[in-house]
Design a protein around this motif. Structure first.
Motif, PDB file in Angstrom:
ATOM      1  N   GLN A 124       0.815  -1.218   0.000  1.00  0.00           N
ATOM      2  CA  GLN A 124       0.000   0.000   0.000  1.00  0.00           C
ATOM      3  C   GLN A 124       0.853   1.274   0.000  1.00  0.00           C
ATOM      4  O   GLN A 124       0.635   2.215   0.782  1.00  0.00           O
ATOM      5  CB  GLN A 124      -0.960  -0.005   1.182  1.00  0.00           C
ATOM      6  N   VAL A 125       1.830   1.286  -0.910  1.00  0.00           N
ATOM      7  CA  VAL A 125       2.661   2.484  -1.128  1.00  0.00           C
ATOM      8  C   VAL A 125       2.677   2.766  -2.627  1.00  0.00           C
ATOM      9  O   VAL A 125       3.737   2.963  -3.229  1.00  0.00           O
ATOM     10  CB  VAL A 125       4.092   2.286  -0.564  1.00  0.00           C
ATOM     11  N   ILE A 126       1.506   2.786  -3.212  1.00  0.00           N
ATOM     12  CA  ILE A 126       1.369   2.889  -4.667  1.00  0.00           C
ATOM     13  C   ILE A 126       1.944   4.195  -5.204  1.00  0.00           C
ATOM     14  O   ILE A 126       2.619   4.206  -6.238  1.00  0.00           O
ATOM     15  CB  ILE A 126      -0.119   2.740  -5.059  1.00  0.00           C
ATOM     16  N   ASP A 127       1.702   5.300  -4.511  1.00  0.00           N
ATOM     17  CA  ASP A 127       2.198   6.587  -4.992  1.00  0.00           C
ATOM     18  C   ASP A 127       3.724   6.620  -5.014  1.00  0.00           C
ATOM     19  O   ASP A 127       4.333   7.110  -5.980  1.00  0.00           O
ATOM     20  CB  ASP A 127       1.671   7.728  -4.122  1.00  0.00           C
ATOM     21  N   LYS A 128       4.340   6.108  -3.958  1.00  0.00           N
ATOM     22  CA  LYS A 128       5.800   6.101  -3.898  1.00  0.00           C
ATOM     23  C   LYS A 128       6.373   5.176  -4.969  1.00  0.00           C
ATOM     24  O   LYS A 128       7.376   5.498  -5.616  1.00  0.00           O
ATOM     25  CB  LYS A 128       6.259   5.638  -2.509  1.00  0.00           C
ATOM     26  N   ALA A 129       5.723   4.033  -5.180  1.00  0.00           N
ATOM     27  CA  ALA A 129       6.171   3.108  -6.226  1.00  0.00           C
ATOM     28  C   ALA A 129       6.084   3.764  -7.597  1.00  0.00           C
ATOM     29  O   ALA A 129       7.000   3.647  -8.414  1.00  0.00           O
ATOM     30  CB  ALA A 129       5.335   1.832  -6.192  1.00  0.00           C
ATOM     31  N   SER A 130       5.000   4.469  -7.841  1.00  0.00           N
ATOM     32  CA  SER A 130       4.808   5.149  -9.125  1.00  0.00           C
ATOM     33  C   SER A 130       5.873   6.219  -9.340  1.00  0.00           C
ATOM     34  O   SER A 130       6.364   6.417 -10.460  1.00  0.00           O
ATOM     35  CB  SER A 130       3.418   5.778  -9.182  1.00  0.00           C
ATOM     36  N   GLU A 131       6.254   6.895  -8.276  1.00  0.00           N
ATOM     37  CA  GLU A 131       7.286   7.929  -8.352  1.00  0.00           C
ATOM     38  C   GLU A 131       8.626   7.325  -8.750  1.00  0.00           C
ATOM     39  O   GLU A 131       9.342   7.876  -9.603  1.00  0.00           O
ATOM     40  CB  GLU A 131       7.399   8.607  -6.981  1.00  0.00           C
ATOM     41  N   ILE A 132       8.975   6.187  -8.158  1.00  0.00           N
ATOM     42  CA  ILE A 132      10.235   5.508  -8.482  1.00  0.00           C
ATOM     43  C   ILE A 132      10.207   5.009  -9.923  1.00  0.00           C
ATOM     44  O   ILE A 132      11.182   5.160 -10.672  1.00  0.00           O
ATOM     45  CB  ILE A 132      10.490   4.342  -7.507  1.00  0.00           C
ATOM     46  N   ILE A 133       9.097   4.423 -10.331  1.00  0.00           N
ATOM     47  CA  ILE A 133       8.956   3.915 -11.702  1.00  0.00           C
ATOM     48  C   ILE A 133       9.123   5.043 -12.715  1.00  0.00           C
ATOM     49  O   ILE A 133       9.847   4.906 -13.715  1.00  0.00           O
ATOM     50  CB  ILE A 133       7.591   3.230 -11.874  1.00  0.00           C
ATOM     51  N   GLU A 134       8.480   6.161 -12.461  1.00  0.00           N
ATOM     52  CA  GLU A 134       8.560   7.303 -13.383  1.00  0.00           C
ATOM     53  C   GLU A 134       9.998   7.799 -13.502  1.00  0.00           C
ATOM     54  O   GLU A 134      10.469   8.109 -14.603  1.00  0.00           O
ATOM     55  CB  GLU A 134       7.650   8.426 -12.900  1.00  0.00           C
ATOM     56  N   LYS A 135      10.707   7.868 -12.383  1.00  0.00           N
ATOM     57  CA  LYS A 135      12.092   8.322 -12.395  1.00  0.00           C
ATOM     58  C   LYS A 135      12.963   7.392 -13.233  1.00  0.00           C
ATOM     59  O   LYS A 135      13.771   7.838 -14.058  1.00  0.00           O
ATOM     60  CB  LYS A 135      12.620   8.379 -10.953  1.00  0.00           C
ATOM     61  N   ILE A 136      12.792   6.085 -13.048  1.00  0.00           N
ATOM     62  CA  ILE A 136      13.587   5.103 -13.803  1.00  0.00           C
ATOM     63  C   ILE A 136      13.277   5.199 -15.289  1.00  0.00           C
ATOM     64  O   ILE A 136      14.191   5.185 -16.136  1.00  0.00           O
ATOM     65  CB  ILE A 136      13.314   3.679 -13.287  1.00  0.00           C
ATOM     66  N   GLU A 137      12.015   5.315 -15.640  1.00  0.00           N
ATOM     67  CA  GLU A 137      11.629   5.401 -17.053  1.00  0.00           C
ATOM     68  C   GLU A 137      12.213   6.640 -17.714  1.00  0.00           C
ATOM     69  O   GLU A 137      12.677   6.585 -18.861  1.00  0.00           O
ATOM     70  CB  GLU A 137      10.104   5.385 -17.175  1.00  0.00           C
ATOM     71  N   LEU A 138      12.204   7.764 -17.011  1.00  0.00           N
ATOM     72  CA  LEU A 138      12.763   9.002 -17.561  1.00  0.00           C
ATOM     73  C   LEU A 138      14.280   8.881 -17.746  1.00  0.00           C
ATOM     74  O   LEU A 138      14.823   9.282 -18.784  1.00  0.00           O
ATOM     75  CB  LEU A 138      12.442  10.186 -16.644  1.00  0.00           C
ATOM     76  N   GLU A 139      14.953   8.336 -16.742  1.00  0.00           N
ATOM     77  CA  GLU A 139      16.403   8.178 -16.820  1.00  0.00           C
ATOM     78  C   GLU A 139      16.781   7.224 -17.953  1.00  0.00           C
ATOM     79  O   GLU A 139      17.752   7.459 -18.680  1.00  0.00           O
ATOM     80  CB  GLU A 139      16.949   7.657 -15.483  1.00  0.00           C
ATOM     81  N   LYS A 140      16.015   6.161 -18.105  1.00  0.00           N
ATOM     82  CA  LYS A 140      16.282   5.196 -19.174  1.00  0.00           C
ATOM     83  C   LYS A 140      16.113   5.854 -20.541  1.00  0.00           C
ATOM     84  O   LYS A 140      16.960   5.683 -21.439  1.00  0.00           O
ATOM     85  CB  LYS A 140      15.337   4.003 -19.054  1.00  0.00           C
ATOM     86  N   ALA A 141      15.032   6.599 -20.729  1.00  0.00           N
ATOM     87  CA  ALA A 141      14.769   7.253 -22.013  1.00  0.00           C
ATOM     88  C   ALA A 141      15.871   8.255 -22.356  1.00  0.00           C
ATOM     89  O   ALA A 141      16.337   8.315 -23.501  1.00  0.00           O
ATOM     90  CB  ALA A 141      13.410   7.950 -21.974  1.00  0.00           C
ATOM     91  N   ASP A 142      16.310   9.032 -21.367  1.00  0.00           N
ATOM     92  CA  ASP A 142      17.377   9.999 -21.591  1.00  0.00           C
ATOM     93  C   ASP A 142      18.682   9.303 -21.971  1.00  0.00           C
ATOM     94  O   ASP A 142      19.410   9.762 -22.857  1.00  0.00           O
ATOM     95  CB  ASP A 142      17.597  10.853 -20.329  1.00  0.00           C
ATOM     96  N   PHE A 143      18.960   8.194 -21.312  1.00  0.00           N
ATOM     97  CA  PHE A 143      20.202   7.474 -21.594  1.00  0.00           C
ATOM     98  C   PHE A 143      20.172   6.860 -22.988  1.00  0.00           C
ATOM     99  O   PHE A 143      21.177   6.892 -23.715  1.00  0.00           O
ATOM    100  CB  PHE A 143      20.434   6.385 -20.551  1.00  0.00           C
ATOM    101  N   GLN A 144      19.030   6.306 -23.380  1.00  0.00           N
ATOM    102  CA  GLN A 144      18.920   5.711 -24.711  1.00  0.00           C
ATOM    103  C   GLN A 144      19.117   6.762 -25.795  1.00  0.00           C
ATOM    104  O   GLN A 144      19.714   6.477 -26.843  1.00  0.00           O
ATOM    105  CB  GLN A 144      17.566   5.013 -24.855  1.00  0.00           C
ATOM    106  N   GLU A 145      18.649   7.962 -25.550  1.00  0.00           N
ATOM    107  CA  GLU A 145      18.872   9.052 -26.499  1.00  0.00           C
ATOM    108  C   GLU A 145      20.360   9.396 -26.547  1.00  0.00           C
ATOM    109  O   GLU A 145      20.920   9.662 -27.619  1.00  0.00           O
ATOM    110  CB  GLU A 145      18.052  10.276 -26.076  1.00  0.00           C
TER     111      GLU A 145
END
Length: 265
Positions: A124-145
């Motif tokens: 029951q920490v969905i918001d915090k999990a979503s925050e971590i997921i979003e950060k990883i996805e953004l970092e991954k996209a930037d690195f792939q570029e």
């Protein structure tokens, strides 16, 4: 009764949100802390080194392959967290006699993000999990570029010596190597972590050798020793946690990969 499924599609039934957690996987322990669940963690392994002072505060119940079942039972956990590769099937079977067991199964970053989502729901920490997921996805996209125009280089990623062992096919390490535009020279081996000879580096036309700091703690002296044995100048010690830990450490992994790329370029 709340019903969940782990990454092996095993059913887990919980009466309520778990408040007493035993984690037997270092990267998942770190993830729990970053999800704000440090107080709920009761038991960990001797390899759970992040945060640094956690082992002083929690009960160490063993390693990842062998644990003291009596210590775990004494903690009266609501849930025990395992991983298919890190822990054994025999362990999981025995642990299920103590409490519900969640088993992760990670090959890709998408698998990692799914694990984080599952933890968000279970604890029951969905918001915090979503925050971590979003950060990883953004970092991954930037690195792939960042690396999209980099030349692909053939790599050997060493995890052990005496005998020499490398990361092979169907591993999370290989997935991250691919994201770095490294072509793994040992994907054709039958084993996921094959033993190799140094002569194979030349046979496979390896361009880059990466020496991981874990599970074998390669150091700079190993670089110099290896340079005397093989005709290859591009040998680098890399932080194995960034190439193999699949929890919230991924938030910082891509910044680290940029540093690796800068040194090798």
């Amino acid at each position: 009764m709340n019903t969940f499924y782990d990454q092996l599609n095993r059913k887990i039934e919980l009466k309520e949100t778990p408040q007493r957690i035993v984690s037997l996987v270092p990267s998942q322990t770190e993830l729990l802390v970053d999800l704000g669940l440090e107080q709920q963690i009761l038991g960990i392994t001797k390899f759970c080194v992040h945060p640094e002072d956690l082992r002083k505060q929690k009960k160490v119940v063993g390693g990842t392959k062998q644990v003291h079942f009596d210590r775990i039972a004494a903690l009266q956990p609501d849930i025990i967290l395992c991983n298919k590769e890190e822990n054994t099937q025999e362990m999981v079977t025995e642990l299920e006699k103590i409490a519900p067991v969640h088993v992760s199964d990670i090959y890709t970053i998408d698998d990692s993000l799914e694990l984080i989502r599952q933890y968000g729901e279970i604890f029951q920490v969905i918001d915090k999990a979503s925050e971590i997921i979003e950060k990883i996805e953004l970092e991954k996209a930037d690195f792939q570029e960042y690396v999209k125009d980099f030349p692909e280089r053939k790599v050997a990623y060493f995890i052990w010596k005496n005998p020499w062992m490398v990361a092979g096919k169907d591993t999370f390490i290989d997935h991250l190597l691919e994201l770095n535009r490294f072509k793994n020279a040992f994907l054709e081996e039958d084993s996921r972590y094959p033993e190799i000879s140094l002569a194979q580096l030349d046979e496979r036309e390896v361009e880059v050798v990466l020496l991981s700091t874990e599970p074998f703690p390669f150091k700079e002296k190993d670089v110099e020793a290896l340079k005397k044995e093989v005709k290859l100048g591009c040998i680098q010690v890399v932080d194995g946690e960034y190439f193999s830990w699949y929890g919230s450490r991924l938030k910082a992994a891509f910044t680290y990969f940029r540093k690796v790329q800068a040194v090798l370029s």
